[in-house]
Design a protein around this motif. Sequence first.
Motif, PDB file in Angstrom:
ATOM      1  N   ALA A  82      43.413  96.955  44.958  1.00  0.00           N
ATOM      2  CA  ALA A  82      42.679  97.247  43.711  1.00  0.00           C
ATOM      3  C   ALA A  82      43.485  96.799  42.498  1.00  0.00           C
ATOM      4  CB  ALA A  82      42.376  98.740  43.639  1.00  0.00           C
ATOM      5  N   ARG A  83      44.792  97.009  42.536  1.00  0.00           N
ATOM      6  CA  ARG A  83      45.660  96.585  41.433  1.00  0.00           C
ATOM      7  C   ARG A  83      45.590  95.067  41.257  1.00  0.00           C
ATOM      8  NH1 ARG A  83      50.170  94.382  42.215  1.00  0.00           N
ATOM      9  NH2 ARG A  83      50.475  95.301  44.265  1.00  0.00           N
ATOM     10  N   VAL A  84      45.665  94.338  42.355  1.00  0.00           N
ATOM     11  CA  VAL A  84      45.597  92.879  42.297  1.00  0.00           C
ATOM     12  C   VAL A  84      44.227  92.436  41.790  1.00  0.00           C
ATOM     13  CG1 VAL A  84      45.604  90.778  43.705  1.00  0.00           C
ATOM     14  CG2 VAL A  84      47.354  92.512  44.049  1.00  0.00           C
ATOM     15  N   LEU A  85      43.172  93.047  42.297  1.00  0.00           N
ATOM     16  CA  LEU A  85      41.823  92.693  41.867  1.00  0.00           C
ATOM     17  C   LEU A  85      41.639  92.954  40.374  1.00  0.00           C
ATOM     18  CD1 LEU A  85      39.009  91.667  42.593  1.00  0.00           C
ATOM     19  CD2 LEU A  85      38.394  94.030  43.140  1.00  0.00           C
ATOM     20  N   ALA A  86      42.137  94.078  39.893  1.00  0.00           N
ATOM     21  CA  ALA A  86      42.025  94.387  38.463  1.00  0.00           C
ATOM     22  C   ALA A  86      42.746  93.336  37.635  1.00  0.00           C
ATOM     23  CB  ALA A  86      42.589  95.780  38.185  1.00  0.00           C
ATOM     24  N   GLY A  87      43.896  92.891  38.103  1.00  0.00           N
ATOM     25  CA  GLY A  87      44.631  91.844  37.396  1.00  0.00           C
ATOM     26  C   GLY A  87      43.876  90.523  37.364  1.00  0.00           C
ATOM     27  N   VAL A  88      43.293  90.164  38.488  1.00  0.00           N
ATOM     28  CA  VAL A  88      42.507  88.927  38.559  1.00  0.00           C
ATOM     29  C   VAL A  88      41.308  89.013  37.627  1.00  0.00           C
ATOM     30  CG1 VAL A  88      41.034  87.524  40.062  1.00  0.00           C
ATOM     31  CG2 VAL A  88      43.262  88.307  40.885  1.00  0.00           C
ATOM     32  N   MET A  89      40.631  90.150  37.647  1.00  0.00           N
ATOM     33  CA  MET A  89      39.451  90.320  36.800  1.00  0.00           C
ATOM     34  C   MET A  89      39.834  90.309  35.321  1.00  0.00           C
ATOM     35  SD  MET A  89      37.299  93.076  39.055  1.00  0.00           S
ATOM     36  CE  MET A  89      35.904  93.133  37.952  1.00  0.00           C
ATOM     37  N   ALA A  90      40.961  90.909  34.972  1.00  0.00           N
ATOM     38  CA  ALA A  90      41.404  90.927  33.578  1.00  0.00           C
ATOM     39  C   ALA A  90      41.727  89.512  33.094  1.00  0.00           C
ATOM     40  CB  ALA A  90      42.620  91.833  33.424  1.00  0.00           C
ATOM     41  N   GLN A  91      42.294  88.699  33.976  1.00  0.00           N
ATOM     42  CA  GLN A  91      42.634  87.325  33.601  1.00  0.00           C
ATOM     43  C   GLN A  91      41.394  86.463  33.411  1.00  0.00           C
ATOM     44  OE1 GLN A  91      45.283  85.902  36.628  1.00  0.00           O
ATOM     45  NE2 GLN A  91      47.051  86.966  35.775  1.00  0.00           N
ATOM     46  N   SER A  92      40.332  86.779  34.145  1.00  0.00           N
ATOM     47  CA  SER A  92      39.127  85.950  34.062  1.00  0.00           C
ATOM     48  C   SER A  92      38.106  86.484  33.076  1.00  0.00           C
ATOM     49  CB  SER A  92      38.482  85.816  35.446  1.00  0.00           C
ATOM     50  OG  SER A  92      38.027  87.078  35.885  1.00  0.00           O
ATOM     51  N   ALA A  93      38.373  87.644  32.485  1.00  0.00           N
ATOM     52  CA  ALA A  93      37.431  88.245  31.542  1.00  0.00           C
ATOM     53  C   ALA A  93      37.397  87.448  30.242  1.00  0.00           C
ATOM     54  CB  ALA A  93      37.812  89.688  31.258  1.00  0.00           C
ATOM     55  N   VAL A  94      36.219  87.355  29.661  1.00  0.00           N
ATOM     56  CA  VAL A  94      36.050  86.702  28.374  1.00  0.00           C
ATOM     57  C   VAL A  94      36.278  87.752  27.295  1.00  0.00           C
ATOM     58  CG1 VAL A  94      34.419  85.488  26.885  1.00  0.00           C
ATOM     59  CG2 VAL A  94      34.389  85.101  29.370  1.00  0.00           C
ATOM     60  N   PRO A  95      37.191  87.495  26.371  1.00  0.00           N
ATOM     61  CA  PRO A  95      37.421  88.474  25.307  1.00  0.00           C
ATOM     62  C   PRO A  95      36.139  88.757  24.526  1.00  0.00           C
ATOM     63  CG  PRO A  95      39.091  86.746  25.273  1.00  0.00           C
ATOM     64  CD  PRO A  95      38.039  86.334  26.262  1.00  0.00           C
ATOM     65  N   ALA A  96      35.983  89.992  24.083  1.00  0.00           N
ATOM     66  CA  ALA A  96      34.778  90.392  23.352  1.00  0.00           C
ATOM     67  C   ALA A  96      34.569  89.533  22.118  1.00  0.00           C
ATOM     68  CB  ALA A  96      34.877  91.862  22.968  1.00  0.00           C
ATOM     69  N   SER A  97      35.656  89.104  21.485  1.00  0.00           N
ATOM     70  CA  SER A  97      35.516  88.284  20.272  1.00  0.00           C
ATOM     71  C   SER A  97      34.848  86.940  20.565  1.00  0.00           C
ATOM     72  CB  SER A  97      36.881  88.048  19.641  1.00  0.00           C
ATOM     73  OG  SER A  97      37.709  87.340  20.544  1.00  0.00           O
ATOM     74  N   GLN A  98      34.912  86.487  21.808  1.00  0.00           N
ATOM     75  CA  GLN A  98      34.287  85.219  22.181  1.00  0.00           C
ATOM     76  C   GLN A  98      32.839  85.399  22.617  1.00  0.00           C
ATOM     77  OE1 GLN A  98      36.677  83.167  25.056  1.00  0.00           O
ATOM     78  NE2 GLN A  98      38.472  83.103  23.734  1.00  0.00           N
ATOM     79  N   THR A  99      32.408  86.623  22.779  1.00  0.00           N
ATOM     80  CA  THR A  99      31.040  86.857  23.235  1.00  0.00           C
ATOM     81  C   THR A  99      30.109  87.186  22.081  1.00  0.00           C
ATOM     82  OG1 THR A  99      31.451  89.196  23.661  1.00  0.00           O
ATOM     83  CG2 THR A  99      31.793  87.655  25.502  1.00  0.00           C
ATOM     84  N   ARG A 100      30.641  87.413  20.886  1.00  0.00           N
ATOM     85  CA  ARG A 100      29.805  87.721  19.731  1.00  0.00           C
ATOM     86  C   ARG A 100      29.087  86.468  19.263  1.00  0.00           C
ATOM     87  NH1 ARG A 100      34.558  90.644  16.889  1.00  0.00           N
ATOM     88  NH2 ARG A 100      34.734  92.439  18.232  1.00  0.00           N
TER      89      ARG A 100
END
Length: 103
Positions: A82-100
């Motif tokens: 779960a720790r590794v998955l959370a890290g992978v997901m955090a790296q691939s997440a689009v920052p909120a400032s880019q979604t506005r």
Amino acid sequence: AEAGRAKNELYRVLFAGCGNAVLQGQLNQLFARTSLLRSVTLSSPGRLAESQKEIALLVDALVAKKPQDAWDASLAHVHNAARVLAGVMAQSAVPASQTRRSS
């Protein structure tokens, strides 16, 4: 690929040994649903080797008939994945400032 087959076989044996057909079916469904997550975590650098060590600890505890050690090894394995998955997901997440949307 061989490690994945061995791990799948381990889970098959564990699920078959639960002694409850309904639970076995639910475990198989859960295993199928989480297969993509497993492939993501195992592709992370170093995770395959770490996972193999965790599974070895689990198997050792099962063979020694030490249920608390098996539980602890299982929990550690799931938490580490779960720790590794959370890290992978955090790296691939689009920052909120880019979604506005621009006005």
